[in-house]
Design a protein around this motif. Structure first.
Motif, PDB file in Angstrom:
ATOM      1  N   TYR A  19       0.849  -1.188   0.000  1.00 23.39           N
ATOM      2  CA  TYR A  19       0.000   0.000   0.000  1.00 23.39           C
ATOM      3  C   TYR A  19       0.885   1.238   0.000  1.00 23.39           C
ATOM      4  O   TYR A  19       1.870   1.304   0.726  1.00 23.39           O
ATOM      5  CB  TYR A  19      -0.873   0.043   1.257  1.00 23.39           C
ATOM      6  CG  TYR A  19      -1.992  -0.960   1.283  1.00 23.39           C
ATOM      7  CD1 TYR A  19      -3.227  -0.659   0.725  1.00 23.39           C
ATOM      8  CD2 TYR A  19      -1.828  -2.202   1.888  1.00 23.39           C
ATOM      9  CE1 TYR A  19      -4.270  -1.564   0.766  1.00 23.39           C
ATOM     10  CE2 TYR A  19      -2.863  -3.117   1.928  1.00 23.39           C
ATOM     11  CZ  TYR A  19      -4.077  -2.790   1.363  1.00 23.39           C
ATOM     12  OH  TYR A  19      -5.106  -3.688   1.406  1.00 23.39           O
ATOM     13  N   ILE A  22      -4.076   6.110   0.715  1.00 24.70           N
ATOM     14  CA  ILE A  22      -5.486   6.211   0.344  1.00 24.70           C
ATOM     15  C   ILE A  22      -5.599   7.406  -0.584  1.00 24.70           C
ATOM     16  O   ILE A  22      -5.151   8.507  -0.253  1.00 24.70           O
ATOM     17  CB  ILE A  22      -6.378   6.416   1.582  1.00 24.70           C
ATOM     18  CG1 ILE A  22      -6.275   5.214   2.525  1.00 24.70           C
ATOM     19  CG2 ILE A  22      -7.836   6.654   1.171  1.00 24.70           C
ATOM     20  CD1 ILE A  22      -6.935   5.427   3.876  1.00 24.70           C
ATOM     21  N   TYR A  62     -16.874  -0.586   2.628  1.00 26.50           N
ATOM     22  CA  TYR A  62     -17.129  -0.981   4.010  1.00 26.50           C
ATOM     23  C   TYR A  62     -18.592  -0.653   4.303  1.00 26.50           C
ATOM     24  O   TYR A  62     -19.019   0.486   4.096  1.00 26.50           O
ATOM     25  CB  TYR A  62     -16.198  -0.236   4.956  1.00 26.50           C
ATOM     26  CG  TYR A  62     -14.734  -0.446   4.605  1.00 26.50           C
ATOM     27  CD1 TYR A  62     -13.998  -1.463   5.191  1.00 26.50           C
ATOM     28  CD2 TYR A  62     -14.100   0.376   3.677  1.00 26.50           C
ATOM     29  CE1 TYR A  62     -12.660  -1.654   4.864  1.00 26.50           C
ATOM     30  CE2 TYR A  62     -12.765   0.181   3.333  1.00 26.50           C
ATOM     31  CZ  TYR A  62     -12.054  -0.833   3.933  1.00 26.50           C
ATOM     32  OH  TYR A  62     -10.738  -1.027   3.601  1.00 26.50           O
ATOM     33  N   LEU A  78       0.246   5.356   3.949  1.00 25.25           N
ATOM     34  CA  LEU A  78       0.108   4.142   4.755  1.00 25.25           C
ATOM     35  C   LEU A  78       1.448   3.427   4.842  1.00 25.25           C
ATOM     36  O   LEU A  78       2.131   3.270   3.831  1.00 25.25           O
ATOM     37  CB  LEU A  78      -0.917   3.193   4.125  1.00 25.25           C
ATOM     38  CG  LEU A  78      -2.349   3.688   4.050  1.00 25.25           C
ATOM     39  CD1 LEU A  78      -3.196   2.737   3.229  1.00 25.25           C
ATOM     40  CD2 LEU A  78      -2.930   3.832   5.445  1.00 25.25           C
ATOM     41  N   LEU A  82      -4.628  -1.202   5.980  1.00 27.14           N
ATOM     42  CA  LEU A  82      -5.398  -0.912   7.178  1.00 27.14           C
ATOM     43  C   LEU A  82      -5.417  -2.150   8.070  1.00 27.14           C
ATOM     44  O   LEU A  82      -5.369  -3.285   7.589  1.00 27.14           O
ATOM     45  CB  LEU A  82      -6.825  -0.503   6.819  1.00 27.14           C
ATOM     46  CG  LEU A  82      -6.980   0.819   6.075  1.00 27.14           C
ATOM     47  CD1 LEU A  82      -8.449   1.106   5.817  1.00 27.14           C
ATOM     48  CD2 LEU A  82      -6.337   1.957   6.835  1.00 27.14           C
ATOM     49  N   VAL A 100     -11.664  -1.183  12.058  1.00 22.50           N
ATOM     50  CA  VAL A 100     -10.690  -0.928  10.994  1.00 22.50           C
ATOM     51  C   VAL A 100      -9.977   0.387  11.283  1.00 22.50           C
ATOM     52  O   VAL A 100     -10.621   1.388  11.608  1.00 22.50           O
ATOM     53  CB  VAL A 100     -11.400  -0.848   9.615  1.00 22.50           C
ATOM     54  CG1 VAL A 100     -10.391  -0.649   8.494  1.00 22.50           C
ATOM     55  CG2 VAL A 100     -12.273  -2.078   9.365  1.00 22.50           C
ATOM     56  N   HIS A 101      -8.649   0.384  11.141  1.00 22.25           N
ATOM     57  CA  HIS A 101      -7.881   1.616  11.350  1.00 22.25           C
ATOM     58  C   HIS A 101      -6.505   1.487  10.721  1.00 22.25           C
ATOM     59  O   HIS A 101      -6.058   0.386  10.408  1.00 22.25           O
ATOM     60  CB  HIS A 101      -7.771   1.946  12.844  1.00 22.25           C
ATOM     61  CG  HIS A 101      -7.069   0.902  13.649  1.00 22.25           C
ATOM     62  ND1 HIS A 101      -5.715   0.933  13.900  1.00 22.25           N
ATOM     63  CD2 HIS A 101      -7.541  -0.218  14.255  1.00 22.25           C
ATOM     64  CE1 HIS A 101      -5.377  -0.116  14.634  1.00 22.25           C
ATOM     65  NE2 HIS A 101      -6.475  -0.836  14.867  1.00 22.25           N
ATOM     66  N   ASP A 102      -5.843   2.609  10.528  1.00 20.64           N
ATOM     67  CA  ASP A 102      -4.455   2.574  10.087  1.00 20.64           C
ATOM     68  C   ASP A 102      -3.570   2.431  11.319  1.00 20.64           C
ATOM     69  O   ASP A 102      -4.049   2.417  12.450  1.00 20.64           O
ATOM     70  CB  ASP A 102      -4.095   3.808   9.259  1.00 20.64           C
ATOM     71  CG  ASP A 102      -4.145   5.100  10.049  1.00 20.64           C
ATOM     72  OD1 ASP A 102      -4.924   5.184  11.022  1.00 20.64           O
ATOM     73  OD2 ASP A 102      -3.423   6.031   9.700  1.00 20.64           O
ATOM     74  N   ASP A 103      -2.261   2.319  11.100  1.00 15.82           N
ATOM     75  CA  ASP A 103      -1.323   2.159  12.215  1.00 15.82           C
ATOM     76  C   ASP A 103      -1.043   3.519  12.845  1.00 15.82           C
ATOM     77  O   ASP A 103      -0.914   4.530  12.151  1.00 15.82           O
ATOM     78  CB  ASP A 103      -0.028   1.535  11.704  1.00 15.82           C
ATOM     79  CG  ASP A 103       0.927   1.206  12.831  1.00 15.82           C
ATOM     80  OD1 ASP A 103       0.483   0.675  13.853  1.00 15.82           O
ATOM     81  OD2 ASP A 103       2.134   1.497  12.686  1.00 15.82           O
ATOM     82  N   ASN A 109      -0.628  -1.798  16.576  1.00 17.07           N
ATOM     83  CA  ASN A 109      -1.953  -2.204  16.087  1.00 17.07           C
ATOM     84  C   ASN A 109      -3.108  -1.781  16.986  1.00 17.07           C
ATOM     85  O   ASN A 109      -4.167  -2.375  16.966  1.00 17.07           O
ATOM     86  CB  ASN A 109      -2.028  -3.719  15.882  1.00 17.07           C
ATOM     87  CG  ASN A 109      -1.181  -4.195  14.744  1.00 17.07           C
ATOM     88  OD1 ASN A 109      -0.742  -3.400  13.910  1.00 17.07           O
ATOM     89  ND2 ASN A 109      -0.927  -5.476  14.691  1.00 17.07           N
ATOM     90  N   PHE A 112      -4.539   4.832  16.057  1.00 18.01           N
ATOM     91  CA  PHE A 112      -4.605   5.187  14.642  1.00 18.01           C
ATOM     92  C   PHE A 112      -4.046   6.583  14.442  1.00 18.01           C
ATOM     93  O   PHE A 112      -3.964   7.380  15.366  1.00 18.01           O
ATOM     94  CB  PHE A 112      -6.041   5.084  14.114  1.00 18.01           C
ATOM     95  CG  PHE A 112      -6.962   6.200  14.529  1.00 18.01           C
ATOM     96  CD1 PHE A 112      -7.244   7.228  13.653  1.00 18.01           C
ATOM     97  CD2 PHE A 112      -7.556   6.210  15.782  1.00 18.01           C
ATOM     98  CE1 PHE A 112      -8.101   8.257  14.022  1.00 18.01           C
ATOM     99  CE2 PHE A 112      -8.409   7.229  16.159  1.00 18.01           C
ATOM    100  CZ  PHE A 112      -8.683   8.254  15.281  1.00 18.01           C
ATOM    101  N   ASP A 116     -10.204   5.717  11.367  1.00 13.89           N
ATOM    102  CA  ASP A 116     -10.651   4.722  12.333  1.00 13.89           C
ATOM    103  C   ASP A 116     -12.165   4.577  12.205  1.00 13.89           C
ATOM    104  O   ASP A 116     -12.868   5.591  12.144  1.00 13.89           O
ATOM    105  CB  ASP A 116     -10.271   5.191  13.749  1.00 13.89           C
ATOM    106  CG  ASP A 116     -10.674   4.217  14.826  1.00 13.89           C
ATOM    107  OD1 ASP A 116     -10.094   3.122  14.867  1.00 13.89           O
ATOM    108  OD2 ASP A 116     -11.563   4.562  15.630  1.00 13.89           O
TER     109      ASP A 116
END
Length: 132
Positions: A19, A22, A62, A78, A82, A100-103, A109, A112, A116
């Motif tokens: 990735y 986004i 989603y 990213l 995600l 669901v979220h990014d780091d 983990n 975010f 999120d």
């Protein structure tokens, strides 16, 4: 974890891919048969096939979004995909199946940095060459 149409990615991106960011966010609200509001979130990702450096766009949808938070809406780089927590597999009782979220940037983990949300299901909508 179940992502509908995940085979579209496997059939198109042969090899390892990563990735980048986004590149498009679309949020839609519709009403259901009980006049409840249901949100869908479409995220389009820029990904790179590592072997050939070919860029692609993958669009995920989603369903039944809840508690959507977006920060720093100018850019969404990213460091990986995600992070998707399947709450049902974790034994959490909830009307939503996935968190669901990014780091967060710390690799744990749990937090975010940009996005999120919670959702009931996930689907791959399309995959195509990035500059098509």
């Amino acid at each position: 974890m179940h992502i509908k149409n995940i085979e579209m990615i496997k059939n198109t991106l042969r090899g390892t891919w990563v990735y980048e960011r986004i590149v498009k966010i679309e949020y839609n609200v519709e009403t259901d048969y009980e006049d409840s509001y249901l949100g869908t979130l479409d995220l389009t990702f820029h990904v790179i096939l590592l072997e050939t450096k070919e860029p692609f766009k993958i669009r995920f949808r989603y369903y039944d979004i809840d508690d959507l938070t977006i920060r720093n809406a100018t850019s969404f780089p990213l460091s990986g995909g995600l992070i998707i927590h399947d709450m049902k597999e974790q034994g959490v009782v909830s009307i939503q199946r996935y968190h669901v979220h990014d780091d967060s940037g710390y690799g744990e983990n749990d937090g975010f940095q940009f996005i999120d949300f919670y959702c009931k299901s996930i689907e791959v909508i399309s995959i195509e060459e990035f500059y098509k």
